[in-house]
Design a protein around this motif. Structure first.
Motif, PDB file in Angstrom:
ATOM      1  N   MET A  56     -47.954  24.357  49.794  1.00  0.00           N
ATOM      2  CA  MET A  56     -48.911  23.381  49.283  1.00  0.00           C
ATOM      3  C   MET A  56     -49.134  23.380  47.770  1.00  0.00           C
ATOM      4  O   MET A  56     -49.369  22.358  47.172  1.00  0.00           O
ATOM      5  N   SER A  57     -49.135  24.511  47.137  1.00  0.00           N
ATOM      6  CA  SER A  57     -49.331  24.600  45.694  1.00  0.00           C
ATOM      7  C   SER A  57     -50.666  23.961  45.287  1.00  0.00           C
ATOM      8  O   SER A  57     -51.543  23.729  46.111  1.00  0.00           O
ATOM      9  N   GLY A  58     -50.810  23.673  43.998  1.00  0.00           N
ATOM     10  CA  GLY A  58     -52.044  23.096  43.476  1.00  0.00           C
ATOM     11  C   GLY A  58     -52.265  21.668  43.926  1.00  0.00           C
ATOM     12  O   GLY A  58     -53.367  21.128  43.781  1.00  0.00           O
ATOM     13  N   TRP A  59     -51.233  21.044  44.498  1.00  0.00           N
ATOM     14  CA  TRP A  59     -51.360  19.665  44.973  1.00  0.00           C
ATOM     15  C   TRP A  59     -52.452  19.550  46.026  1.00  0.00           C
ATOM     16  O   TRP A  59     -53.184  18.560  46.080  1.00  0.00           O
ATOM     17  N   LEU A  60     -52.579  20.586  46.880  1.00  0.00           N
ATOM     18  CA  LEU A  60     -53.536  20.529  47.979  1.00  0.00           C
ATOM     19  C   LEU A  60     -54.976  20.466  47.481  1.00  0.00           C
ATOM     20  O   LEU A  60     -55.801  19.740  48.036  1.00  0.00           O
ATOM     21  N   PHE A 137     -35.218  25.812  41.451  1.00  0.00           N
ATOM     22  CA  PHE A 137     -36.372  26.705  41.491  1.00  0.00           C
ATOM     23  C   PHE A 137     -36.761  27.238  40.121  1.00  0.00           C
ATOM     24  O   PHE A 137     -37.911  27.615  39.911  1.00  0.00           O
ATOM     25  N   THR A 138     -35.839  27.306  39.194  1.00  0.00           N
ATOM     26  CA  THR A 138     -36.218  27.717  37.841  1.00  0.00           C
ATOM     27  C   THR A 138     -37.226  26.722  37.266  1.00  0.00           C
ATOM     28  O   THR A 138     -38.245  27.103  36.669  1.00  0.00           O
ATOM     29  N   PHE A 139     -36.976  25.431  37.488  1.00  0.00           N
ATOM     30  CA  PHE A 139     -37.918  24.404  37.016  1.00  0.00           C
ATOM     31  C   PHE A 139     -39.183  24.377  37.871  1.00  0.00           C
ATOM     32  O   PHE A 139     -40.281  24.140  37.367  1.00  0.00           O
ATOM     33  N   TYR A 140     -39.020  24.629  39.168  1.00  0.00           N
ATOM     34  CA  TYR A 140     -40.171  24.692  40.067  1.00  0.00           C
ATOM     35  C   TYR A 140     -41.140  25.782  39.613  1.00  0.00           C
ATOM     36  O   TYR A 140     -42.352  25.575  39.500  1.00  0.00           O
ATOM     37  N   VAL A 141     -40.597  26.995  39.361  1.00  0.00           N
ATOM     38  CA  VAL A 141     -41.408  28.121  38.898  1.00  0.00           C
ATOM     39  C   VAL A 141     -42.063  27.779  37.559  1.00  0.00           C
ATOM     40  O   VAL A 141     -43.242  28.063  37.332  1.00  0.00           O
ATOM     41  N   SER A 142     -41.306  27.144  36.690  1.00  0.00           N
ATOM     42  CA  SER A 142     -41.823  26.760  35.389  1.00  0.00           C
ATOM     43  C   SER A 142     -43.008  25.807  35.526  1.00  0.00           C
ATOM     44  O   SER A 142     -44.017  25.942  34.815  1.00  0.00           O
ATOM     45  N   SER A 143     -42.916  24.866  36.436  1.00  0.00           N
ATOM     46  CA  SER A 143     -44.012  23.913  36.627  1.00  0.00           C
ATOM     47  C   SER A 143     -45.272  24.624  37.100  1.00  0.00           C
ATOM     48  O   SER A 143     -46.389  24.269  36.722  1.00  0.00           O
ATOM     49  N   GLY A 144     -45.102  25.652  37.937  1.00  0.00           N
ATOM     50  CA  GLY A 144     -46.249  26.436  38.383  1.00  0.00           C
ATOM     51  C   GLY A 144     -46.892  27.197  37.242  1.00  0.00           C
ATOM     52  O   GLY A 144     -48.123  27.318  37.161  1.00  0.00           O
ATOM     53  N   MET A 145     -46.055  27.719  36.350  1.00  0.00           N
ATOM     54  CA  MET A 145     -46.588  28.436  35.188  1.00  0.00           C
ATOM     55  C   MET A 145     -47.358  27.496  34.266  1.00  0.00           C
ATOM     56  O   MET A 145     -48.395  27.860  33.696  1.00  0.00           O
ATOM     57  N   VAL A 146     -46.850  26.283  34.107  1.00  0.00           N
ATOM     58  CA  VAL A 146     -47.571  25.269  33.323  1.00  0.00           C
ATOM     59  C   VAL A 146     -48.943  25.024  33.943  1.00  0.00           C
ATOM     60  O   VAL A 146     -49.970  24.996  33.256  1.00  0.00           O
ATOM     61  N   ALA A 147     -48.973  24.875  35.265  1.00  0.00           N
ATOM     62  CA  ALA A 147     -50.234  24.627  35.962  1.00  0.00           C
ATOM     63  C   ALA A 147     -51.204  25.788  35.762  1.00  0.00           C
ATOM     64  O   ALA A 147     -52.414  25.576  35.590  1.00  0.00           O
ATOM     65  N   GLY A 148     -50.685  27.034  35.773  1.00  0.00           N
ATOM     66  CA  GLY A 148     -51.532  28.194  35.543  1.00  0.00           C
ATOM     67  C   GLY A 148     -52.129  28.207  34.148  1.00  0.00           C
ATOM     68  O   GLY A 148     -53.320  28.504  33.960  1.00  0.00           O
ATOM     69  N   GLY A 149     -51.309  27.872  33.159  1.00  0.00           N
ATOM     70  CA  GLY A 149     -51.800  27.808  31.786  1.00  0.00           C
ATOM     71  C   GLY A 149     -52.854  26.739  31.611  1.00  0.00           C
ATOM     72  O   GLY A 149     -53.896  26.961  30.969  1.00  0.00           O
ATOM     73  N   VAL A 150     -52.621  25.556  32.185  1.00  0.00           N
ATOM     74  CA  VAL A 150     -53.574  24.449  32.104  1.00  0.00           C
ATOM     75  C   VAL A 150     -54.875  24.810  32.816  1.00  0.00           C
ATOM     76  O   VAL A 150     -55.974  24.458  32.363  1.00  0.00           O
ATOM     77  N   PHE A 151     -54.757  25.541  33.943  1.00  0.00           N
ATOM     78  CA  PHE A 151     -55.935  25.949  34.703  1.00  0.00           C
ATOM     79  C   PHE A 151     -56.885  26.770  33.846  1.00  0.00           C
ATOM     80  O   PHE A 151     -58.089  26.499  33.772  1.00  0.00           O
ATOM     81  N   LEU A 328     -62.536  28.544  42.080  1.00  0.00           N
ATOM     82  CA  LEU A 328     -61.504  28.481  41.041  1.00  0.00           C
ATOM     83  C   LEU A 328     -60.325  29.376  41.423  1.00  0.00           C
ATOM     84  O   LEU A 328     -59.162  29.020  41.202  1.00  0.00           O
ATOM     85  N   ALA A 329     -60.631  30.539  42.010  1.00  0.00           N
ATOM     86  CA  ALA A 329     -59.563  31.447  42.452  1.00  0.00           C
ATOM     87  C   ALA A 329     -58.706  30.793  43.523  1.00  0.00           C
ATOM     88  O   ALA A 329     -57.499  31.053  43.613  1.00  0.00           O
ATOM     89  N   ALA A 330     -59.320  29.934  44.348  1.00  0.00           N
ATOM     90  CA  ALA A 330     -58.558  29.230  45.390  1.00  0.00           C
ATOM     91  C   ALA A 330     -57.518  28.301  44.767  1.00  0.00           C
ATOM     92  O   ALA A 330     -56.388  28.189  45.251  1.00  0.00           O
ATOM     93  N   VAL A 331     -57.910  27.630  43.673  1.00  0.00           N
ATOM     94  CA  VAL A 331     -56.953  26.775  42.965  1.00  0.00           C
ATOM     95  C   VAL A 331     -55.824  27.623  42.388  1.00  0.00           C
ATOM     96  O   VAL A 331     -54.635  27.282  42.498  1.00  0.00           O
ATOM     97  N   LEU A 332     -56.211  28.737  41.787  1.00  0.00           N
ATOM     98  CA  LEU A 332     -55.220  29.653  41.223  1.00  0.00           C
ATOM     99  C   LEU A 332     -54.314  30.211  42.316  1.00  0.00           C
ATOM    100  O   LEU A 332     -53.108  30.390  42.120  1.00  0.00           O
ATOM    101  N   ALA A 333     -54.892  30.483  43.492  1.00  0.00           N
ATOM    102  CA  ALA A 333     -54.119  30.998  44.622  1.00  0.00           C
ATOM    103  C   ALA A 333     -53.048  30.001  45.047  1.00  0.00           C
ATOM    104  O   ALA A 333     -51.914  30.380  45.378  1.00  0.00           O
ATOM    105  N   ALA A 334     -53.422  28.722  45.046  1.00  0.00           N
ATOM    106  CA  ALA A 334     -52.458  27.688  45.436  1.00  0.00           C
ATOM    107  C   ALA A 334     -51.278  27.660  44.481  1.00  0.00           C
ATOM    108  O   ALA A 334     -50.124  27.503  44.891  1.00  0.00           O
ATOM    109  N   VAL A 335     -51.560  27.819  43.202  1.00  0.00           N
ATOM    110  CA  VAL A 335     -50.493  27.823  42.187  1.00  0.00           C
ATOM    111  C   VAL A 335     -49.632  29.072  42.302  1.00  0.00           C
ATOM    112  O   VAL A 335     -48.397  29.012  42.362  1.00  0.00           O
ATOM    113  N   MET A 336     -50.285  30.246  42.378  1.00  0.00           N
ATOM    114  CA  MET A 336     -49.569  31.512  42.357  1.00  0.00           C
ATOM    115  C   MET A 336     -48.751  31.746  43.625  1.00  0.00           C
ATOM    116  O   MET A 336     -47.669  32.342  43.576  1.00  0.00           O
TER     117      MET A 336
END
Length: 495
Positions: A56-60, A137-151, A328-336
């Motif tokens: 699900m990631s942060g989309w959920l 997946f290299t780009f997939y992982v990168s997108s998750g890291m972007v989301a973490g930074g923005v969070f 907020l941790a739940a959002v971070l959990a979805a990303v991580m």
């Protein structure tokens, strides 16, 4: 304590819990199968929730509530499509893949399974599959890291790069040392946190909006068609959103969970837990958006910074700052959870499907485990480098990569499990056609705005695989024996 102090305390407790799980998993990891597949020892609850959290990631918690808040229930078709796709994945793929991967040379990755299942000696199919996984997946992982930074930037006003390094550092630490077990156990905890948050926010939110009746009335005052599933939709639009469900059959970070469950018998219980979690979580995300519409209609003096922040905003309004921090941790959990799952699959592709396939060394299990850890580190560094400059185009690659995996791997996985006559040439041709179709279709705006690229990609890949397989099929006694043995074991375990 200030509100931010409470929130940061909750986030720190969550982060420490992830690291503790990583340390525990490190102590239980002794060989490559443990590191890449958890020793095929996962129970149904861990399998189900870890697959859901990885998916699900942060989309959920942000994307779906934001879409419903802004455009109404017409955006819910994607949730319906995903639920149907996930159910079919559990029903048709999970049991067979669990047995077949063990019968066929005890395969521990999707590319190694396809090579062994189709008896290809040239390693071309395995290497091509590994490269596809590595690239996407290299780009997939990168997108998750972007989301973490923005969070961290948006929630606490921290520097984007600081947030990116914090999220990346914690995820890489528990994934690198604990491997698949750490990823699965942390995903289980993260999935539970996401579920509880998505149930709590709309339930308590309803008390603030006056109950179900008043909430519905308030929503209709904002837009009379906001609750309609069909308002603002087209036939092709509904097909496109439902078609997201097709992607499940080809997502390596999700279907690898099926290979790791302890037995076929457990897949039925895992399916019930997984689909129950998914339906309630998706329902909670939709309900959160609707409650948000009603709440802000009833409180016109308040404003929402972004539709995608509706879950976060309501969580901070409704609950004590510490509980709000857990939201907020739940959002971070979805990303991580998604980052870690993709990292371990990318690591396995590098070590099991590229290094071992090309170099062909007979090293010890300890050496391969250390190489797996090195692969996690290298991919993480590359992904972080891509994410260093905050870039929205990387985030857009998530839907593109979902289509790419679904179209290239999906038809091949399904046919390999249910059709004896699929050949390595057919599988390779179908994967290439699926990937190219997604790339070409996805790069033309007029086409993607009409129909999601997974639809033509999946269809053409399926047709190509069947046609080329029929043209190149030759009876193979070993393939026939493994196929029949898989069916026999499935029937035995189901009795």
């Amino acid at each position: 304590m200030s509100t931010e102090a409470y929130q940061l305390t909750a986030i720190i407790i969550y982060m420490v819990a992830m690291l503790v799980i990583g340390w525990y998993s490190y102590r239980k990891t002794s060989n490559l199968t443990d590191y890449m597949l958890g020793g095929r020892s996962l129970g149904p609850a861990v399998t189900a929730l870890s697959a859901g959290a990885a998916d699900m990631s942060g989309w959920l918690l942000m994307g779906l509530p934001g879409a419903i808040y802004l455009s109404g229930m017409g955006q819910a078709w994607i949730a319906i499509g995903l639920t149907i796709g996930a159910y079919c994945n559990w029903l048709f793929v999970a049991p067979r893949l669990r047995v077949y991967t063990q019968v066929s040379n005890d395969s521990i990755t999707i590319p190694s399974y396809l090579e062994s299942r189709l008896k290809q000696s040239s390693r071309l199919l395995r290497v091509a599959s590994g490269l596809i996984i590595l690239l996407f997946f290299t780009f997939y992982v990168s997108s998750g890291m972007v989301a973490g930074g923005v969070f961290f930037e948006s929630s606490f006003g921290l520097d984007y790069h600081t947030g990116l390094l914090v999220v990346s550092g914690v995820v890489v630490a528990y994934t690198l040392f604990g491997g698949f077990l750490a990823v699965s156990y942390t995903d289980f905890l993260q999935g539970l946190l996401m579920f509880l948050a998505l149930i709590a926010v709309p339930i308590f939110g309803l008390f603030m909006t006056g109950g179900i009746g008043e909430t519905i009335d308030s929503i209709k005052e904002v837009n009379p068609t906001h609750l309609s599933l069909f308002a603002g939709t087209t036939v092709l639009g509904v097909i496109s959103t439902l078609a997201w469900g097709l992607g499940y059959f080809g997502q390596p970070h999700i279907i690898v969970r099926f290979m790791a469950i302890s037995s076929v018998k457990e897949t039925k219980q895992a399916r019930r837990i997984g689909i129950g979690w998914m339906m309630l979580s998706l329902g909670g995300a939709i309900a959160t958006a609707l409650v948000g519409v009603a709440y802000y209609q009833q409180n016109p003096d308040l404003s929402l910074t972004s539709p995608e922040a509706v879950f976060i905003a309501l969580g901070q309004i409704i609950f004590h700052p510490f509980i709000g921090g857990l939201m907020l941790a739940a959002v971070l959990a979805a990303v991580m959870s998604t980052i870690s799952s993709q990292l371990i699959v990318t690591s396995s592709a590098l070590v099991e499907d590229l290094y071992k396939a090309i170099i062909k060394t007979d090293a010890s299990d300890k050496t391969y485990v250390n190489l797996g850890r090195l692969a996690v580190l290298l991919v993480s560094i590359l992904a972080a480098a891509l994410a260093w400059r905050e870039n929205d185009t990387i985030l857009k690659l998530v839907s593109f990569a979902w289509a790419g995996f679904g179209a290239s791997f999906g038809p091949t996985i399904l046919l390999s499990l249910y059709w004896k006559k699929i050949t390595s040439a057919g599988a390779l041709s179908g994967m290439i056609v699926g990937a190219i179709t997604v790339v070409v279709w996805g790069s033309i705006d007029s086409l993607t705005s009409t129909l999601y690229e997974i639809v033509p990609g999946f269809a053409l890949a399926l047709i190509t695989t069947v046609v080329v397989s029929l043209m190149t099929y030759k009876p193979n006694a070993e393939i026939e024996k493994e196929f029949d043995e898989t069916v026999r074991l499935l029937n035995e375990e189901r009795k």
